[in-house]
Design a protein around this motif. Structure first.
Motif, PDB file in Angstrom:
ATOM      1  N   ALA A 124     -13.704  16.905   6.661  1.00  9.51           N
ATOM      2  CA  ALA A 124     -12.295  17.077   6.302  1.00  9.51           C
ATOM      3  C   ALA A 124     -11.422  16.061   7.044  1.00  9.51           C
ATOM      4  CB  ALA A 124     -11.843  18.497   6.611  1.00  9.51           C
ATOM      5  N   ALA A 125     -11.780  15.767   8.303  1.00 12.80           N
ATOM      6  CA  ALA A 125     -11.018  14.780   9.074  1.00 12.80           C
ATOM      7  C   ALA A 125     -11.106  13.404   8.422  1.00 12.80           C
ATOM      8  CB  ALA A 125     -11.547  14.721  10.504  1.00 12.80           C
ATOM      9  N   ALA A 126     -12.312  13.058   7.938  1.00 13.02           N
ATOM     10  CA  ALA A 126     -12.486  11.767   7.266  1.00 13.02           C
ATOM     11  C   ALA A 126     -11.723  11.732   5.947  1.00 13.02           C
ATOM     12  CB  ALA A 126     -13.975  11.512   7.031  1.00 13.02           C
ATOM     13  N   VAL A 127     -11.680  12.855   5.247  1.00 15.90           N
ATOM     14  CA  VAL A 127     -10.952  12.937   3.973  1.00 15.90           C
ATOM     15  C   VAL A 127      -9.447  12.792   4.212  1.00 15.90           C
ATOM     16  CG1 VAL A 127     -10.323  14.449   2.054  1.00 15.90           C
ATOM     17  CG2 VAL A 127     -12.701  14.302   2.802  1.00 15.90           C
ATOM     18  N   ILE A 128      -8.942  13.443   5.241  1.00 18.29           N
ATOM     19  CA  ILE A 128      -7.518  13.333   5.578  1.00 18.29           C
ATOM     20  C   ILE A 128      -7.163  11.874   5.855  1.00 18.29           C
ATOM     21  CG2 ILE A 128      -5.752  13.925   7.292  1.00 18.29           C
ATOM     22  CD1 ILE A 128      -7.151  16.656   7.554  1.00 18.29           C
ATOM     23  N   PHE A 129      -8.065  11.168   6.559  1.00 17.55           N
ATOM     24  CA  PHE A 129      -7.849   9.747   6.831  1.00 17.55           C
ATOM     25  C   PHE A 129      -7.724   8.958   5.527  1.00 17.55           C
ATOM     26  CE2 PHE A 129      -9.538   5.461   7.373  1.00 17.55           C
ATOM     27  CZ  PHE A 129      -8.748   4.986   8.407  1.00 17.55           C
ATOM     28  N   GLN A 130      -8.620   9.259   4.564  1.00 19.11           N
ATOM     29  CA  GLN A 130      -8.581   8.574   3.268  1.00 19.11           C
ATOM     30  C   GLN A 130      -7.271   8.849   2.536  1.00 19.11           C
ATOM     31  OE1 GLN A 130     -10.777   6.492   2.089  1.00 19.11           O
ATOM     32  NE2 GLN A 130     -12.854   7.049   2.661  1.00 19.11           N
ATOM     33  N   ILE A 131      -6.814  10.086   2.603  1.00 25.71           N
ATOM     34  CA  ILE A 131      -5.583  10.459   1.892  1.00 25.71           C
ATOM     35  C   ILE A 131      -4.357   9.808   2.538  1.00 25.71           C
ATOM     36  CG2 ILE A 131      -4.060  12.402   1.345  1.00 25.71           C
ATOM     37  CD1 ILE A 131      -6.596  14.103   1.007  1.00 25.71           C
ATOM     38  N   VAL A 132      -4.328   9.795   3.866  1.00 27.00           N
ATOM     39  CA  VAL A 132      -3.199   9.177   4.586  1.00 27.00           C
ATOM     40  C   VAL A 132      -3.165   7.671   4.328  1.00 27.00           C
ATOM     41  CG1 VAL A 132      -2.262   8.673   6.881  1.00 27.00           C
ATOM     42  CG2 VAL A 132      -3.103  10.958   6.361  1.00 27.00           C
ATOM     43  N   THR A 133      -4.336   7.101   4.074  1.00 30.54           N
ATOM     44  CA  THR A 133      -4.410   5.659   3.801  1.00 30.54           C
ATOM     45  C   THR A 133      -3.643   5.274   2.535  1.00 30.54           C
ATOM     46  OG1 THR A 133      -6.527   5.374   4.948  1.00 30.54           O
ATOM     47  CG2 THR A 133      -6.000   3.767   3.227  1.00 30.54           C
ATOM     48  N   LEU A 134      -3.578   6.175   1.575  1.00 31.19           N
ATOM     49  CA  LEU A 134      -2.949   5.852   0.288  1.00 31.19           C
ATOM     50  C   LEU A 134      -1.483   5.427   0.422  1.00 31.19           C
ATOM     51  CD1 LEU A 134      -4.519   8.571  -2.049  1.00 31.19           C
ATOM     52  CD2 LEU A 134      -5.193   6.185  -1.739  1.00 31.19           C
ATOM     53  N   PRO A 135      -0.607   6.238   1.055  1.00 30.00           N
ATOM     54  CA  PRO A 135       0.784   5.784   1.172  1.00 30.00           C
ATOM     55  C   PRO A 135       0.927   4.519   2.018  1.00 30.00           C
ATOM     56  CG  PRO A 135       0.425   7.773   2.478  1.00 30.00           C
ATOM     57  CD  PRO A 135      -0.785   7.589   1.610  1.00 30.00           C
ATOM     58  N   VAL A 136       0.017   4.343   2.983  1.00 26.87           N
ATOM     59  CA  VAL A 136       0.059   3.133   3.809  1.00 26.87           C
ATOM     60  C   VAL A 136      -0.180   1.901   2.951  1.00 26.87           C
ATOM     61  CG1 VAL A 136      -1.054   1.878   5.700  1.00 26.87           C
ATOM     62  CG2 VAL A 136      -0.671   4.340   5.901  1.00 26.87           C
ATOM     63  N   GLU A 137      -1.187   1.965   2.089  1.00 21.87           N
ATOM     64  CA  GLU A 137      -1.535   0.818   1.258  1.00 21.87           C
ATOM     65  C   GLU A 137      -0.507   0.575   0.151  1.00 21.87           C
ATOM     66  OE1 GLU A 137      -3.833  -1.312   1.944  1.00 21.87           O
ATOM     67  OE2 GLU A 137      -4.513  -0.153   3.668  1.00 21.87           O
ATOM     68  N   PHE A 138      -0.051   1.649  -0.487  1.00 21.64           N
ATOM     69  CA  PHE A 138       0.948   1.489  -1.552  1.00 21.64           C
ATOM     70  C   PHE A 138       2.254   0.936  -0.990  1.00 21.64           C
ATOM     71  CE2 PHE A 138      -1.661   4.604  -4.002  1.00 21.64           C
ATOM     72  CZ  PHE A 138      -1.827   3.831  -5.132  1.00 21.64           C
ATOM     73  N   ASN A 139       2.642   1.404   0.188  1.00 13.77           N
ATOM     74  CA  ASN A 139       3.873   0.924   0.805  1.00 13.77           C
ATOM     75  C   ASN A 139       3.757  -0.551   1.193  1.00 13.77           C
ATOM     76  OD1 ASN A 139       5.401   0.573   3.714  1.00 13.77           O
ATOM     77  ND2 ASN A 139       6.615   1.771   2.269  1.00 13.77           N
ATOM     78  N   ALA A 140       2.593  -0.947   1.710  1.00 13.60           N
ATOM     79  CA  ALA A 140       2.397  -2.355   2.080  1.00 13.60           C
ATOM     80  C   ALA A 140       2.477  -3.250   0.844  1.00 13.60           C
ATOM     81  CB  ALA A 140       1.047  -2.530   2.774  1.00 13.60           C
TER      82      ALA A 140
END
Length: 227
Positions: free
Chosen positions: A152-168
């Protein structure tokens, strides 16, 4: 049966499709030179300087699509083809990585959360399957559940990555459009490159979430069978 078929299609086909999409799109626009004639390195350096990030270095890096921003050394690293090349794809990728540097400077919350999750996500990725497998073989619910927590911790990391990448990517398009590094008729190609790259993160997050859900259901089934 139908549900399992859909699951395996998503698990196997979606990541492959996303990877092929980003490679084909990048390959297409890496052959199209930008009218400005700027290299990826020059694009990155210009945007960094315009945003008061003279302390951030820009370096070439080996490998295809190996571009990234290192927050520890404050360095934008571009694959050699993007660093030295003059393509629309190179300009888009360079601007995207600078977008991460700007996020770092501004203390962008999702980026800070992602950085904080890196150690936990690494542990989760490395040990979750081992714990889950051990829990299944030994019929040890506690080990199984611990594996799910790590996953679940790894999945949360993947999900948090999405707004980071879209914003960049959003920042990248704003920068290269506002500065004229990419003409208006070239922006469509740059956007396609960034959107294709974003698909790989969406696919990874979707697959990780489905895997987590599958093991949660297995854990529930294991507990129900013990009652």
């Amino acid at each position: 049966m139908g549900g399992y078929l859909i699951y395996f299609i998503i698990l196997l086909i979606v990541p492959i499709w996303a990877n092929m999409k980003v490679k084909s799109t990048y390959k297409k626009y890496s052959k199209v030179s930008s009218d400005s004639g700027l290299t990826g390195a020059e694009v990155a350096r210009d945007i960094l300087d315009r945003n008061g990030l003279q302390n951030v270095a820009v370096e070439p890096f080996r490998g295809m699509l190996s571009d990234h921003y290192d927050p520890r050394s404050k360095t934008v690293r571009l694959s050699e083809s993007n660093y030295y090349g003059h393509s629309i794809a190179g300009a888009a990728v360079a601007a995207h990585e600078v977008g991460h540097a700007i996020q770092d400077k501004e203390g962008y919350a999702p980026l800070r959360i992602r950085h904080a999750l890196v150690p936990v996500a690494n542990i989760g990725s490395n040990f979750s399957f081992i714990l889950i497998l051990a829990g299944m073989l030994m019929q040890a619910a506690n080990l199984f559940f611990l594996g799910i927590i790590f996953m679940a911790a790894a999945v949360i990391f993947q999900i948090v990555t999405l707004p980071v990448e879209f914003n960049a990517s959003s920042r990248a398009m704003e920068q290269i459009a506002a500065t004229g590094m990419i003409r208006s008729d070239e922006q469509k190609g740059a956007r396609k490159v960034l959107n294709a790259a974003a698909l790989t993160y969406v696919a990874a997050a979707l697959v990780a979430l489905l895997e987590l859900l599958r093991f949660v259901l297995m854990f529930v089934g294991m507990n129900n069978s013990d009652e």
